[in-house]
Design a protein around this motif. Structure first.
Motif, mmCIF file in Angstrom:
data_model
loop_
_atom_site.group_PDB
_atom_site.id
_atom_site.type_symbol
_atom_site.label_atom_id
_atom_site.label_comp_id
_atom_site.label_asym_id
_atom_site.label_seq_id
_atom_site.Cartn_x
_atom_site.Cartn_y
_atom_site.Cartn_z
ATOM 1 N N ILE A 125 0.848 -1.197 0.000
ATOM 2 C CA ILE A 125 0.000 0.000 0.000
ATOM 3 C C ILE A 125 0.882 1.244 0.000
ATOM 4 N N ILE A 126 0.539 2.194 -0.840
ATOM 5 C CA ILE A 126 1.210 3.482 -0.875
ATOM 6 C C ILE A 126 0.185 4.532 -0.501
ATOM 7 N N GLU A 127 0.523 5.340 0.497
ATOM 8 C CA GLU A 127 -0.347 6.443 0.888
ATOM 9 C C GLU A 127 0.235 7.728 0.308
ATOM 10 N N VAL A 159 -5.255 12.388 2.129
ATOM 11 C CA VAL A 159 -4.515 11.135 2.002
ATOM 12 C C VAL A 159 -5.331 10.168 1.150
ATOM 13 N N THR A 160 -4.694 9.600 0.140
ATOM 14 C CA THR A 160 -5.323 8.591 -0.704
ATOM 15 C C THR A 160 -4.443 7.350 -0.679
ATOM 16 N N ARG A 161 -5.071 6.198 -0.479
ATOM 17 C CA ARG A 161 -4.328 4.934 -0.425
ATOM 18 C C ARG A 161 -4.430 4.217 -1.772
ATOM 19 N N PHE A 162 -3.265 3.756 -2.244
ATOM 20 C CA PHE A 162 -3.191 3.018 -3.498
ATOM 21 C C PHE A 162 -2.488 1.698 -3.257
ATOM 22 N N GLU A 163 -2.857 0.712 -4.070
ATOM 23 C CA GLU A 163 -2.184 -0.571 -4.040
ATOM 24 C C GLU A 163 -1.123 -0.576 -5.125
ATOM 25 N N PHE A 164 0.081 -0.963 -4.762
ATOM 26 C CA PHE A 164 1.178 -1.063 -5.706
ATOM 27 C C PHE A 164 0.905 -2.217 -6.669
ATOM 28 N N VAL A 165 0.992 -1.945 -7.975
ATOM 29 C CA VAL A 165 0.787 -2.987 -8.981
ATOM 30 C C VAL A 165 2.103 -3.340 -9.660
ATOM 31 N N ASP A 166 2.825 -2.326 -10.115
ATOM 32 C CA ASP A 166 4.052 -2.580 -10.862
ATOM 33 C C ASP A 166 4.922 -1.334 -10.848
ATOM 34 N N ARG A 167 6.209 -1.553 -11.071
ATOM 35 C CA ARG A 167 7.175 -0.462 -11.210
ATOM 36 C C ARG A 167 8.050 -0.825 -12.395
ATOM 37 N N ALA A 168 8.334 0.145 -13.267
ATOM 38 C CA ALA A 168 9.144 -0.135 -14.450
ATOM 39 C C ALA A 168 9.897 1.115 -14.872
ATOM 40 N N GLU A 169 10.976 0.889 -15.622
ATOM 41 C CA GLU A 169 11.766 1.996 -16.155
ATOM 42 C C GLU A 169 11.375 2.224 -17.610
ATOM 43 N N TYR A 170 11.288 3.495 -17.976
ATOM 44 C CA TYR A 170 10.968 3.874 -19.353
ATOM 45 C C TYR A 170 11.764 5.132 -19.670
ATOM 46 N N ASN A 171 12.563 5.076 -20.715
ATOM 47 C CA ASN A 171 13.403 6.208 -21.132
ATOM 48 C C ASN A 171 14.215 6.788 -19.979
ATOM 49 N N LEU A 218 -0.371 2.160 -10.068
ATOM 50 C CA LEU A 218 -1.102 1.985 -8.819
ATOM 51 C C LEU A 218 -2.591 1.930 -9.091
ATOM 52 N N ILE A 219 -3.321 1.183 -8.260
ATOM 53 C CA ILE A 219 -4.777 1.199 -8.326
ATOM 54 C C ILE A 219 -5.294 1.653 -6.958
ATOM 55 N N PRO A 220 -6.468 2.278 -6.923
ATOM 56 C CA PRO A 220 -7.022 2.692 -5.627
ATOM 57 C C PRO A 220 -7.141 1.490 -4.691
ATOM 58 N N ALA A 221 -6.719 1.658 -3.446
ATOM 59 C CA ALA A 221 -6.735 0.559 -2.476
ATOM 60 C C ALA A 221 -8.146 0.086 -2.169
ATOM 61 N N ASP A 222 -9.144 0.947 -2.380
ATOM 62 C CA ASP A 222 -10.517 0.553 -2.086
ATOM 63 C C ASP A 222 -11.219 -0.079 -3.286
ATOM 64 N N TYR A 223 -10.465 -0.397 -4.353
ATOM 65 C CA TYR A 223 -11.056 -1.031 -5.531
ATOM 66 C C TYR A 223 -11.586 -2.411 -5.172
ATOM 67 N N ASP A 224 -12.810 -2.690 -5.564
ATOM 68 C CA ASP A 224 -13.448 -3.981 -5.312
ATOM 69 C C ASP A 224 -13.324 -4.841 -6.554
ATOM 70 N N GLY A 266 -16.087 -4.492 -14.705
ATOM 71 C CA GLY A 266 -15.131 -3.608 -15.359
ATOM 72 C C GLY A 266 -13.757 -3.721 -14.731
ATOM 73 N N ALA A 267 -12.784 -3.316 -15.501
ATOM 74 C CA ALA A 267 -11.402 -3.387 -15.043
ATOM 75 C C ALA A 267 -11.073 -2.173 -14.185
ATOM 76 N N ALA A 268 -10.157 -2.373 -13.276
ATOM 77 C CA ALA A 268 -9.693 -1.258 -12.448
ATOM 78 C C ALA A 268 -8.838 -0.335 -13.301
ATOM 79 N N GLU A 269 -9.052 0.953 -13.134
ATOM 80 C CA GLU A 269 -8.200 1.911 -13.810
ATOM 81 C C GLU A 269 -6.983 2.136 -12.937
ATOM 82 N N PHE A 270 -5.827 2.208 -13.572
ATOM 83 C CA PHE A 270 -4.622 2.419 -12.793
ATOM 84 C C PHE A 270 -4.093 3.828 -13.026
ATOM 85 N N VAL A 271 -3.289 4.274 -12.085
ATOM 86 C CA VAL A 271 -2.685 5.590 -12.117
ATOM 87 C C VAL A 271 -1.194 5.400 -12.364
ATOM 88 N N VAL A 272 -0.612 6.256 -13.192
ATOM 89 C CA VAL A 272 0.821 6.224 -13.452
ATOM 90 C C VAL A 272 1.454 7.426 -12.764
#
Length: 107
Positions: free
Chosen positions: A15-17, A25-37, A44-50, A55-61
């Motif tokens: 969890i990332i706050e 304060v917004t809580r997000f669940e860590f999904v992935d980390r990657a390098e680009y350029n 991240l996806i919202p931690a309260d996503y059910d 529908g698919a969860a929308e993620f934040v970059v």
């Protein structure tokens, strides 16, 4: 680029706050980390996503930045950069194993 000076990662829970400019304060669940350029990005996806919701969860970059020796996460304001990184994460997600298919089917 909006910076988040108060990012807290609970590595056990994944969890990332994040604290915005107004102190919310917004809580997000860590999904992935990657390098680009040469930069590091987080998906991240919202931690309260059910997962049972339709529908698919929308993620934040968010982009990792360093300021005064501290690492923080910042929004990606450039639309082309956001789209390119989002597409990279979508491709990576499609390569993740489907954990539900790996369940034991013995009876």
């Amino acid at each position: 680029m909006a910076e988040n000076n108060d990012a807290f990662l609970d590595e056990e829970e994944g969890i990332i706050e994040l604290v915005d400019e107004e102190g919310n304060v917004t809580r997000f669940e860590f999904v992935d980390r990657a390098e680009y350029n040469g930069a590091v990005y987080y998906a991240l996806i919202p931690a309260d996503y059910d997962e049972n919701d339709e529908g698919a969860a929308e993620f934040v970059v968010l982009k990792q930045q360093e300021a005064d020796g501290d690492i923080m996460l910042a929004t990606v304001d450039d639309d082309d950069e956001y789209s390119a990184v989002g597409e990279m994460f979508l491709k990576r997600f499609s390569e993740f194993p489907d954990f539900e298919d790996g369940e034991d089917e013995e009876e």
